[in-house]
Design a protein around this motif. Structure first.
Motif, short mmCIF file in Angstrom:
data_model
loop_
_atom_site.label_atom_id
_atom_site.label_comp_id
_atom_site.label_asym_id
_atom_site.label_seq_id
_atom_site.Cartn_x
_atom_site.Cartn_y
_atom_site.Cartn_z
N THR A 290 0.80 -1.14 0.06
CA THR A 290 0.04 0.03 0.04
C THR A 290 0.94 1.38 0.04
O THR A 290 0.62 2.06 -0.93
CB THR A 290 -0.99 0.05 1.10
OG1 THR A 290 -1.72 -1.25 1.33
CG2 THR A 290 -1.89 0.99 1.14
N ASP B 283 -7.00 7.62 -1.68
CA ASP B 283 -8.04 7.27 -0.59
C ASP B 283 -8.25 5.82 -0.89
O ASP B 283 -8.47 5.20 0.11
CB ASP B 283 -9.16 8.13 -0.95
CG ASP B 283 -10.39 8.00 0.10
OD1 ASP B 283 -10.13 7.89 1.26
OD2 ASP B 283 -11.44 7.77 -0.22
N ARG B 284 -8.65 5.14 -1.89
CA ARG B 284 -8.68 3.83 -2.26
C ARG B 284 -7.33 3.03 -1.87
O ARG B 284 -7.87 1.93 -1.26
CB ARG B 284 -9.05 3.56 -3.68
CG ARG B 284 -10.46 4.08 -4.25
CD ARG B 284 -10.89 3.44 -5.51
NE ARG B 284 -10.03 4.01 -6.63
CZ ARG B 284 -10.14 5.16 -7.03
NH1 ARG B 284 -11.26 6.00 -6.90
NH2 ARG B 284 -9.38 5.79 -8.12
N THR C 59 -5.40 3.74 0.99
CA THR C 59 -5.22 3.65 2.22
C THR C 59 -6.61 2.98 2.75
O THR C 59 -6.51 2.31 4.05
CB THR C 59 -5.30 5.16 2.74
OG1 THR C 59 -6.34 5.58 2.15
CG2 THR C 59 -4.06 5.80 2.36
N ASP C 60 -7.61 2.70 2.08
CA ASP C 60 -8.92 1.82 2.66
C ASP C 60 -8.26 0.51 2.81
O ASP C 60 -8.77 -0.15 3.84
CB ASP C 60 -9.83 1.88 1.59
CG ASP C 60 -10.92 3.26 1.54
OD1 ASP C 60 -10.50 4.15 2.56
OD2 ASP C 60 -11.49 3.28 0.46
N SER C 61 -7.24 -0.29 1.98
CA SER C 61 -6.91 -1.32 2.42
C SER C 61 -6.11 -1.36 3.48
O SER C 61 -6.17 -2.68 4.33
CB SER C 61 -5.98 -1.93 1.28
OG SER C 61 -4.85 -1.42 1.15
N GLN D 162 -6.82 0.54 6.44
CA GLN D 162 -7.90 0.73 7.22
C GLN D 162 -8.83 -0.24 7.49
O GLN D 162 -9.34 -0.48 8.51
CB GLN D 162 -8.63 1.76 6.94
CG GLN D 162 -7.78 3.33 6.92
CD GLN D 162 -8.52 4.41 6.16
OE1 GLN D 162 -9.60 4.34 5.52
NE2 GLN D 162 -7.93 5.42 6.32
N ARG E 125 -15.05 -1.31 6.65
CA ARG E 125 -15.54 -0.15 7.55
C ARG E 125 -16.72 -0.72 8.10
O ARG E 125 -17.63 -1.36 7.28
CB ARG E 125 -15.95 1.03 6.76
CG ARG E 125 -14.79 1.91 6.07
CD ARG E 125 -15.08 3.13 5.40
NE ARG E 125 -13.84 3.82 5.03
CZ ARG E 125 -13.85 4.73 4.32
NH1 ARG E 125 -14.88 5.50 4.20
NH2 ARG E 125 -12.73 5.20 3.96
#
Length: 114
Positions: free
Chosen positions: A25, A101-102, A104-106, A108, A111
């Protein structure tokens, strides 16, 4: 209380099983940031072009004769070109921020609601 301290240079949040995912990432984000830097450089070039047109307008305003219609049209077309360049640069940067943003979603994780 635990007396455990991680080895020097090792962060708890990327150690162990998640290390490869975090590195991948981070690599993606770095790649996108390089593209964003290029987009920002495009914006800078557009601003330099507008600055040159501004200086030309100042020179025309101090000239002994009024500018011709052709000169004014030429300046307008150049301004329009720089405006489009700035708009394209901003759109590229927006797209890249969405990519970040996409990516960093991995990190995080999914949700979930409380």
């Amino acid at each position: 209380m635990s007396d455990y301290t991680p080895p020097v240079g090792q962060n708890n949040y990327i150690s162990g099983w998640g290390n490869n995912q975090a590195k991948e990432t981070a690599s993606k984000i770095d790649h996108i940031a390089d593209k964003a830097k290029f987009g920002i450089e495009m914006l800078g070039t557009g601003l330099l072009g507008i600055d040159a047109i501004e200086k030309e307008l100042i020179e025309l305003s101090n000239a002994p004769q009024a500018p011709t219609q052709v000169q004014i049209r030429s300046l307008a077309h150049r301004l329009d070109s720089h405006q489009k360049q700035l708009e394209q640069g901003l759109n590229r940067i927006k797209d890249m921020m969405n990519d970040i943003d996409r990516a960093t979603d991995s990190i995080q994780g999914p949700r979930t609601s409380w």
